[in-house]
Design a protein around this motif. Structure first.
Motif, PDB file in Angstrom:
ATOM      1  N   PRO A   1       0.769  -1.267   0.104  1.00 48.14           N
ATOM      2  CA  PRO A   1      -0.057  -0.079   0.086  1.00 48.14           C
ATOM      3  C   PRO A   1       0.840   1.257   0.168  1.00 48.14           C
ATOM      4  O   PRO A   1       0.256   2.413  -0.115  1.00 48.14           O
ATOM      5  CB  PRO A   1      -0.950  -0.169   1.268  1.00 48.14           C
TER       6      PRO A   1
ATOM      7  N   TYR B   1      -6.606  -0.391  -6.319  1.00 49.33           N
ATOM      8  CA  TYR B   1      -7.433  -1.289  -5.347  1.00 49.33           C
ATOM      9  C   TYR B   1      -8.472  -1.804  -6.148  1.00 49.33           C
ATOM     10  O   TYR B   1      -9.396  -1.396  -6.554  1.00 49.33           O
ATOM     11  CB  TYR B   1      -7.776  -0.515  -4.184  1.00 49.33           C
TER      12      TYR B   1
ATOM     13  N   LEU C   1     -11.153  -1.470   2.547  1.00 48.54           N
ATOM     14  CA  LEU C   1     -10.357  -0.676   1.753  1.00 48.54           C
ATOM     15  C   LEU C   1      -9.343   0.218   2.600  1.00 48.54           C
ATOM     16  O   LEU C   1      -8.132   0.130   2.547  1.00 48.54           O
ATOM     17  CB  LEU C   1     -10.935   0.206   0.807  1.00 48.54           C
ATOM     18  N   ARG C   2      -9.937   0.906   3.772  1.00 49.47           N
ATOM     19  CA  ARG C   2      -9.276   1.476   4.864  1.00 49.47           C
ATOM     20  C   ARG C   2      -8.215   0.630   5.506  1.00 49.47           C
ATOM     21  O   ARG C   2      -7.080   0.954   5.609  1.00 49.47           O
ATOM     22  CB  ARG C   2      -9.942   2.376   5.877  1.00 49.47           C
TER      23      ARG C   2
ATOM     24  N   TYR D   1      -6.048   1.790   2.011  1.00 48.44           N
ATOM     25  CA  TYR D   1      -6.555   2.857   0.994  1.00 48.44           C
ATOM     26  C   TYR D   1      -6.492   4.376   1.796  1.00 48.44           C
ATOM     27  O   TYR D   1      -7.320   4.300   2.981  1.00 48.44           O
ATOM     28  CB  TYR D   1      -7.800   2.630   0.607  1.00 48.44           C
ATOM     29  N   ARG D   2      -6.218   5.353   1.204  1.00 51.24           N
ATOM     30  CA  ARG D   2      -6.135   6.533   1.731  1.00 51.24           C
ATOM     31  C   ARG D   2      -7.383   7.423   0.888  1.00 51.24           C
ATOM     32  O   ARG D   2      -7.288   7.519  -0.093  1.00 51.24           O
ATOM     33  CB  ARG D   2      -4.863   7.464   1.852  1.00 51.24           C
TER      34      ARG D   2
ATOM     35  N   SER E   1      -6.825  10.204  -2.162  1.00 53.87           N
ATOM     36  CA  SER E   1      -5.475   9.911  -2.778  1.00 53.87           C
ATOM     37  C   SER E   1      -5.752   9.836  -4.231  1.00 53.87           C
ATOM     38  O   SER E   1      -4.435   9.999  -4.722  1.00 53.87           O
ATOM     39  CB  SER E   1      -5.011   8.511  -2.023  1.00 53.87           C
TER      40      SER E   1
ATOM     41  N   VAL F   1     -10.365   2.858  -7.302  1.00 49.98           N
ATOM     42  CA  VAL F   1     -10.910   1.347  -6.727  1.00 49.98           C
ATOM     43  C   VAL F   1     -11.680   0.959  -7.822  1.00 49.98           C
ATOM     44  O   VAL F   1     -12.720   1.581  -8.436  1.00 49.98           O
ATOM     45  CB  VAL F   1     -11.970   2.016  -5.531  1.00 49.98           C
TER      46      VAL F   1
ATOM     47  N   LEU G   1     -14.683   7.727   0.743  1.00 45.85           N
ATOM     48  CA  LEU G   1     -13.554   7.575   0.153  1.00 45.85           C
ATOM     49  C   LEU G   1     -13.108   8.779  -0.934  1.00 45.85           C
ATOM     50  O   LEU G   1     -12.038   9.200  -1.165  1.00 45.85           O
ATOM     51  CB  LEU G   1     -13.177   6.201  -0.608  1.00 45.85           C
TER      52      LEU G   1
ATOM     53  N   SER H   1     -13.028   8.262  -4.116  1.00 46.52           N
ATOM     54  CA  SER H   1     -12.006   7.853  -4.928  1.00 46.52           C
ATOM     55  C   SER H   1     -12.522   7.617  -6.553  1.00 46.52           C
ATOM     56  O   SER H   1     -13.933   7.512  -6.519  1.00 46.52           O
ATOM     57  CB  SER H   1     -11.972   6.605  -4.377  1.00 46.52           C
TER      58      SER H   1
END
Length: 313
Positions: free
Chosen positions: A53, A60, A157-158, A162-163, A166, A170, A193, A195
């Protein structure tokens, strides 16, 4: 014959009714706060495999399996698709533990009662997950179900590194009924997220009602020989072009859905999308072609994003 039909209906009727009630109970228990979703995994099971990661990974990828999913470790094909993805695309960080048919993230086969039933009436495990798909598609429960499973995916995911914010994409790769869960999780995942979200459905069985506005794109992997996916497109009115306001049809008009043919693969069986034995004219197995297609789509998205960044700089 009539006596046999009466026996089947009489035997399955109470079972189906009980399954329908149990499936609704779980999502209602989540909504009422009676039970807290599980976040911990069994000893020895990582939150993700593949790229570390701290790279960050190219993406992801969350694999949402079909109705055979009953525990953290299992899958329809014994994990062969996930293994192929990891072997062919080491830049991906892959999660396969999400429980798409449990709003409480509680593996079905690990529950004492179900462990007992599995030894005596394994069909009930599949009926349970089938009923969960229809609960997830029911307009009365769908928002709550979507929030529950979207929250479960975001949490996993966290925990996998996962940030939020970021910019790392995903990918939700879903098989069969997992597509109902994947399309429903889009809103909650974006809220938690923020994302980029890419959806890939493999023989996707879903009702087409979920809003896909927050998804970048949806790639539909299908086959003319996949009868189960065709049934889903037929029984759910929101998949019909007549219902222009459905989430599916809005995404179609927005150009967010691309179809990829994987003929002559079937939904299940020795010729399925994930069969390691069925061979194509080029010598690849169906499993290899499916893995290659998924990886190509993920890498193409990454290449398009990099090109866009270059143009803007």
């Amino acid at each position: 014959m009539n006596a046999f039909l009466l026996w089947v209906v009489g035997g399955l009727g109470p079972v189906l009714l009980a399954e329908a009630l149990l499936a609704r109970y779980e999502v209602l228990a989540y909504g009422a706060g009676w039970r807290t979703p599980t976040t911990e995994l069994p000893a020895g099971v990582p939150y993700a495999r593949g790229a570390a990661p701290d790279g960050p990974p190219a993406a992801y990828l969350v694999y949402l399996d079909g109705i055979g999913k009953r525990r953290v470790r299992d899958s329809r094909d014994g994990g062969e698709l996930v293994k192929a993805l990891l072997a062919k695309a080491p830049e991906l960080r892959v999660l396969g533990q999400v429980q798409p048919y449990s709003p409480l993230a509680d593996p079905l086969a690990d529950r004492p009662v179900w462990a007992w039933l599995r030894r005596r009436a394994g069909l009930l495990l599949f009926l349970h997950n089938v009923m969960q798909i229809f609960v997830a598609a029911d307009h009365r429960y769908r928002p709550l179900y979507n929030r529950a499973v979207g929250s479960q995916i975001a949490t996993q995911l966290r925990l996998a590194g996962y940030r939020p914010d970021s910019g790392v994409p995903v990918v939700l790769l879903s098989y069969s009924g997992g597509a109902q869960v994947a399309t429903g999780a889009v809103g909650e995942l974006h809220a938690r997220l923020r994302s980029p979200l890419l959806l890939i459905t493999l023989g996707g069985f879903h009702n087409g009602a979920n809003d896909l506005a927050r998804a970048e794109h949806l790639h539909r992997l299908t086959s003319a020989s996949d009868r189960i996916e065709r049934v889903g497109a037929w029984i759910f009115p929101q998949r019909w072009r007549l219902f222009r306001g459905s989430g599916w049809n809005r995404a179609l008009r927005a150009g967010k859905i691309t179809v990829h043919r994987l003929d002559p693969a079937t939904h299940v069986g020795p010729l399925s999308y994930i069969s390691p034995k069925a061979r194509l004219p080029d010598g690849r197995s169906h499993l290899d072609r499916t893995a290659d297609t998924v990886i190509a789509l993920v890498r193409a998205r990454r290449g398009a994003s990099a090109a866009a960044d270059d143009r803007s700089s």
